[in-house]
Design a protein around this motif. Structure first.
Motif, PDB file in Angstrom:
ATOM      1  N   LEU A   1      57.198 -90.578  50.998  1.00  0.00           N
ATOM      2  CA  LEU A   1      58.340 -89.974  51.692  1.00  0.00           C
ATOM      3  C   LEU A   1      59.278 -89.390  50.638  1.00  0.00           C
ATOM      4  O   LEU A   1      59.745 -90.097  49.741  1.00  0.00           O
ATOM      5  N   ILE A   2      59.542 -88.069  50.740  1.00  0.00           N
ATOM      6  CA  ILE A   2      60.460 -87.386  49.812  1.00  0.00           C
ATOM      7  C   ILE A   2      61.761 -87.110  50.552  1.00  0.00           C
ATOM      8  O   ILE A   2      61.763 -86.465  51.609  1.00  0.00           O
TER       9      ILE A   2
ATOM     10  N   GLN B   1      60.335 -79.301  48.565  1.00  0.00           N
ATOM     11  CA  GLN B   1      59.088 -78.576  48.798  1.00  0.00           C
ATOM     12  C   GLN B   1      58.224 -78.554  47.551  1.00  0.00           C
ATOM     13  O   GLN B   1      56.992 -78.719  47.606  1.00  0.00           O
ATOM     14  N   SER B   2      58.839 -78.380  46.362  1.00  0.00           N
ATOM     15  CA  SER B   2      58.069 -78.354  45.111  1.00  0.00           C
ATOM     16  C   SER B   2      57.407 -79.690  44.863  1.00  0.00           C
ATOM     17  O   SER B   2      56.234 -79.770  44.447  1.00  0.00           O
ATOM     18  N   MET B   3      58.152 -80.799  45.067  1.00  0.00           N
ATOM     19  CA  MET B   3      57.550 -82.123  44.870  1.00  0.00           C
ATOM     20  C   MET B   3      56.443 -82.369  45.883  1.00  0.00           C
ATOM     21  O   MET B   3      55.417 -82.999  45.564  1.00  0.00           O
TER      22      MET B   3
ATOM     23  N   LEU C   1      54.445 -80.072  47.191  1.00  0.00           N
ATOM     24  CA  LEU C   1      53.272 -79.318  46.738  1.00  0.00           C
ATOM     25  C   LEU C   1      52.599 -79.980  45.553  1.00  0.00           C
ATOM     26  O   LEU C   1      51.374 -79.925  45.401  1.00  0.00           O
ATOM     27  N   LEU C   2      53.393 -80.615  44.662  1.00  0.00           N
ATOM     28  CA  LEU C   2      52.831 -81.283  43.506  1.00  0.00           C
ATOM     29  C   LEU C   2      52.016 -82.516  43.907  1.00  0.00           C
ATOM     30  O   LEU C   2      50.950 -82.788  43.355  1.00  0.00           O
ATOM     31  N   LEU C   3      52.516 -83.260  44.924  1.00  0.00           N
ATOM     32  CA  LEU C   3      51.867 -84.526  45.295  1.00  0.00           C
ATOM     33  C   LEU C   3      50.791 -84.382  46.359  1.00  0.00           C
ATOM     34  O   LEU C   3      49.920 -85.246  46.487  1.00  0.00           O
ATOM     35  N   GLU C   4      50.847 -83.317  47.165  1.00  0.00           N
ATOM     36  CA  GLU C   4      49.952 -83.203  48.317  1.00  0.00           C
ATOM     37  C   GLU C   4      48.464 -83.194  47.965  1.00  0.00           C
ATOM     38  O   GLU C   4      47.655 -83.729  48.725  1.00  0.00           O
TER      39      GLU C   4
ATOM     40  N   VAL D   1      55.530 -86.583  53.208  1.00  0.00           N
ATOM     41  CA  VAL D   1      56.497 -86.182  54.221  1.00  0.00           C
ATOM     42  C   VAL D   1      57.812 -85.890  53.500  1.00  0.00           C
ATOM     43  O   VAL D   1      58.299 -86.734  52.749  1.00  0.00           O
ATOM     44  N   ALA D   2      58.385 -84.703  53.687  1.00  0.00           N
ATOM     45  CA  ALA D   2      59.614 -84.304  53.003  1.00  0.00           C
ATOM     46  C   ALA D   2      60.723 -84.084  54.024  1.00  0.00           C
ATOM     47  O   ALA D   2      60.529 -83.370  55.015  1.00  0.00           O
ATOM     48  N   VAL D   3      61.877 -84.693  53.794  1.00  0.00           N
ATOM     49  CA  VAL D   3      63.067 -84.509  54.627  1.00  0.00           C
ATOM     50  C   VAL D   3      64.244 -84.245  53.703  1.00  0.00           C
ATOM     51  O   VAL D   3      64.221 -84.572  52.515  1.00  0.00           O
ATOM     52  N   THR D   4      65.329 -83.665  54.257  1.00  0.00           N
ATOM     53  CA  THR D   4      66.512 -83.315  53.461  1.00  0.00           C
ATOM     54  C   THR D   4      67.734 -84.108  53.865  1.00  0.00           C
ATOM     55  O   THR D   4      68.798 -83.929  53.266  1.00  0.00           O
ATOM     56  N   ARG D   5      67.621 -84.981  54.860  1.00  0.00           N
ATOM     57  CA  ARG D   5      68.777 -85.761  55.303  1.00  0.00           C
ATOM     58  C   ARG D   5      68.399 -87.234  55.360  1.00  0.00           C
ATOM     59  O   ARG D   5      67.297 -87.603  55.769  1.00  0.00           O
ATOM     60  N   GLY D   6      69.330 -88.101  54.946  1.00  0.00           N
ATOM     61  CA  GLY D   6      69.086 -89.528  54.968  1.00  0.00           C
ATOM     62  C   GLY D   6      68.855 -90.052  56.368  1.00  0.00           C
ATOM     63  O   GLY D   6      68.048 -90.964  56.581  1.00  0.00           O
TER      64      GLY D   6
END
Length: 825
Positions: free
Chosen positions: A684-685, A694-696, A698-701, A707-712
């Motif tokens: 979970l990012i 998004q960059s992380m 793409l690096l880990l996928e 799963v990437a989110v921008t809010r806590g």
């Protein structure tokens, strides 16, 4: 209560006795065929007694006057008028003298005038009542009332002027100039005998000799003050009266005795008043001179500079006085200042100061301002000047007085504080800018790594354009890596708050400091780095980095520009014989003079210009080193450069086998190491920067489910919804709900997931965030995170089993990726 009446009675009787004695002497000096006395001595005794003992002792005057009247066998009416006149005369004269605030010392001209005025008014009352009684008693014809009143008034007035000052005299402390006093007394006695004893009455020779008494009286008054003037006047008066009473001297006129008596009284009065006035003028002058000497001594001794200027004509001043403090302030002798215009001391470039000074002089007003004064060597000193006009005659301004207080140190301190505030502001700005750069730099590095990986996957058979693109990507990676190091160095040197204490590797701390000064150093000298084994020390990375940076800046400033091939700055690390960590910064500049060397660590001491030095750098370095338990030494030979040696005690416990920071590994090797286990995890990012998330992702996928989110709130909602994650990559600083809040919510709602959280920080900007990073057990990756470090950290969390194993694994990753920005909280 009984003591006062007894004392008062004794004083009254004593004053009466002295009054009667003076009356006997006066009557003995009267003319042989009459009781007319040119000077009535008891009047002076009465006035002096009331001024010394108090006006309440007036019964003594009345008693003495009554005894004298009775002895002269006058009628009761005449006697009563004489007693009343004598008493009122003394009382009024005493009250008027006190009313005019006269001093018994008669050390002022106004005191002598007060005595004369009081005596004249009192004698007028006494003479009026006395002669009126004589007329009423038939002793004096009514036609002679005027002349008789004049003689009576003059006699009483002269008695008070002659005798009262003598009664005011005090016992001298010691005999001063006894030979001069003896000579003066001898000359006065000789002249008095020559004038009033031998010459034929009314002769011209006697009149001529009389004028010799005036310079003698002036000599006595000017040479011996009130004592000389009063005694000399009384002596001359008694001699003149005695000679005239014996029908000798210039004042006896056989055909006109009353006229001669008037002339005698005028002579005595003029002589007495002249002596008293000269003595008072001498006392006033002496007091003025003493006051001037006191003021001059005070002005010369004060620490503030004092300048006195005379106004020659409107707007034109001429210096007439300057004290030692001002001479020291401007570096000139008094002879150089006296006679010059005060405006010449002002610095030539400060036209505003000159204009304000000219306006104040033209308007004849005070001025308070800070002005720059110039020394003969061209240096400036700052002074707080207070200019004040002096109106000697109450109207026109005759002088200006300027006081100067040296505020150069205060001005320099203000400038240094401003510079320090500017440096602090730059540090705060650098920290903020570094935080803002870290986010785009992080996904830039990750994307460049991904691009480099994809291009490199095509192998050597790739078209030439692909190979060129791969070369460009690698150069871009190098540039981004340089930016990352620069930002990291700025953050190290601009950290605020309490310094963080931890194990510091000085070999790893030197390169960041070198990179900061390398650009400026290239134009002056070559840099030589000589690293040796150094024990780790316990301290603040930021503070020790500040010391190294300051030493490097001092070294490069000691070397002139333009000849880098001739000079060098050498940084040498190692361990001294006592086991202390040692860092030496050596330069080949001009060295430090021996007289300056003992003071280089003093606060605000500097030999540099204001554009280069504030005098605080080395003092702060010394303080920082001492707080770390170390020592900062300096060795210098003039003309051969200087060497600063930093010695720090080793940390109490050194980590066994703690590896030094390795050189960065290639991205391919990193990925191979990261995916060596082959385990695919769910990650979970959480980052508020969409591009970085998004960059992380793409690096880990390729190797994990991401799963990437921008809010806590979104991250917590997924966890609450039942989704499971093996690793949580959480940004520390985010708007609304930051990483700390997410961590604490996970402790309550999903405690099993807490140990799997990895924080990513762009720099803790608040005390709360710094305290959290220092205490949290989870790993903290500093932005921008290198791809290989991120992959290795995720792999370490996936491989870890129990929390203890997981912590050991993350510590190993932190050690391997120190250069890449991994640190422990």
């Amino acid at each position: 209560m009984a003591a006062f009446p007894v004392r008062g009675l004794v004083e009254v009787l004593a004053l009466t006795a002295v009054y009667l004695l003076a009356a006997r002497v006066a009557l003995s000096l009267s003319a042989e065929k009459s009781h007319i006395c040119p000077v009535w001595l008891p009047s002076g005794v009465a006035l002096g007694g009331l001024l010394l003992l108090g006006v309440s002792r007036w019964p003594a005057v009345a008693l003495g006057a009554g005894v004298v009247a009775y002895a002269m066998d006058v009628t009761p009416g005449v006697g009563l008028s004489v007693v009343l006149g004598s008493t009122l005369e003394a009382v009024l004269a005493a009250l008027l003298f006190r009313r005019m605030e006269g001093a018994r010392e008669l050390h002022r001209v106004r005191d002598v005038v007060g005595l004369g005025a009081g005596a004249g008014l009192g004698a007028l009352v006494g003479a009026g009542l006395g002669t009126l009684g004589l007329v009423q008693g038939g002793v004096v014809p009514a036609a002679l009332w005027g002349p008789s009143g004049w003689l009576w008034w003059m006699a009483d007035l002269l008695g008070m002027v002659l005798v009262t000052p003598v009664l005011f005299l005090r016992r001298p402390r010691r005999a001063e100039r006894s030979w001069e006093a003896l000579l003066l007394l001898s000359l006065t006695a000789a002249v008095c005998v020559g004038v009033f004893a031998f010459p034929r009455p009314g002769s011209g020779a006697a009149h001529a000799l009389t004028f010799l008494l005036f310079p003698l009286t002036a000599w006595a008054a000017l040479g011996f003050g009130l004592r000389g003037g009063a005694l000399s006047s009384l002596t001359v008066a008694l001699a003149a009266i005695a000679g005239t009473a014996r029908e000798l001297g210039p004042f006896f006129m056989a055909d006109l005795p009353h006229r001669g008596l008037v002339v005698l009284q005028l002579f005595i009065g003029i002589t007495a008043l002249t002596g008293l006035l000269l003595a008072a003028a001498r006392a006033e002058r002496r007091q003025a001179v003493e006051l001037l000497e006191l003021l001059a001594t005070t002005v010369r001794a004060v620490h503030e500079g004092v300048l006195i200027c005379e106004v020659r004509e409107p707007g034109v001043l001429n210096t007439v006085f300057a004290n030692e403090a001002l001479c020291a302030l401007v570096g000139r002798r008094r002879e150089e200042l006296v006679g010059t215009a005060p405006g010449e001391l002002l610095a030539s470039g400060d036209g505003g100061d000159r204009q304000r000074l000219l306006e104040a002089l033209r308007e004849e007003r005070s001025l308070r301002a800070e002005v720059a004064l110039t020394r003969p060597d061209g240096t400036r000193v700052w002074s707080e000047m207070q200019l004040s006009p002096v109106r000697a005659n109450g109207e026109a301004v005759t002088h200006f007085v300027a006081t100067h207080r040296d505020v150069t140190a205060t001005k320099e301190l203000q400038a240094r504080l401003v510079a320090a505030e500017r440096v602090a502001a730059v540090g705060t700005l650098a920290a903020g800018v570094g935080h803002e750069i870290n986010n785009p730099l992080a996904y830039l590095l990750i994307n460049l790594d991904a691009a480099q990986r994809d291009l490199a996957a095509q192998g050597t058979a790739a078209p030439e354009g692909v190979r060129d693109a791969l070369s460009c990507v690698r150069e871009a990676q190098e540039g981004a890596e340089r930016i990352r190091l620069i930002v990291r160095d700025l953050q190290v040197f601009s950290r605020e708050g309490a310094p963080e204490r931890g194990l510091v590797d000085l070999n790893a701390l030197v390169p960041p400091a070198v990179r900061v000064v390398l650009h400026a150093l290239r134009t002056r000298a070559r840099l030589v780095e000589d690293f040796g084994p150094v024990p780790r020390v316990l301290g603040s990375e930021a503070r020790l980095g500040q010391v190294l940076l300051n030493l490097l800046v001092n070294a490069l400033q000691a070397i002139p520009e333009g000849d880098p091939g001739r000079h060098e700055v050498r940084v040498r690390t190692g361990t001294d014989a006592s086991g202390h960590a040692r860092v030496e910064v050596e330069d080949t500049g001009g060295g430090i003079p021996p007289d300056v060397l003992p003071r280089i660590f003093d606060p605000f001491f500097t030999t540099k210009g204001s554009a280069e030095g504030t005098g605080l750098g080395l003092a702060i370095c010394q303080q920082i080193v001492r707080t770390h338990g170390g020592e900062l030494r300096v060795h210098s030979v003039p003309g051969q450069g200087a060497t600063f040696t930093l010695l720090l005690p080793p940390a109490p416990v050194q980590s066994a086998g703690s590896p030094q920071a390795p050189s960065p590994r290639g991205a391919g090797a990193s990925r191979r190491a990261a995916v060596a286990s082959g385990r695919r995890g769910r990650v979970l990012i959480l980052d508020d920067e969409p591009r970085l998330a998004q960059s992380m992702r793409l690096l880990l996928e390729p190797d994990h489910d991401v799963v990437a989110v921008t809010r806590g709130e979104d991250a917590l909602a997924r966890v609450a919804g039942g989704e499971s994650f093996d690793v949580v990559l959480c940004d520390l600083q985010m708007p609304q709900m930051d990483g700390i809040a997410v961590y604490r919510r996970l402790q309550q709602e999903a405690p099993a997931l807490v140990s799997r959280v990895v924080f990513i920080s762009g720099g803790a900007s608040s005390p709360e965030a710094r305290a959290f990073m220092e205490t949290v057990a989870n790993p903290v990756l500093e932005k921008p995170v290198r791809p290989d470090v991120l992959l290795a950290t995720v792999e370490a969390v996936l491989e870890a089993g129990p929390p203890e194993s997981r912590q050991a694994a993350t510590l190993e990753v932190a050690a391997r990726g120190a250069v890449g920005g991994t640190r422990r909280g």
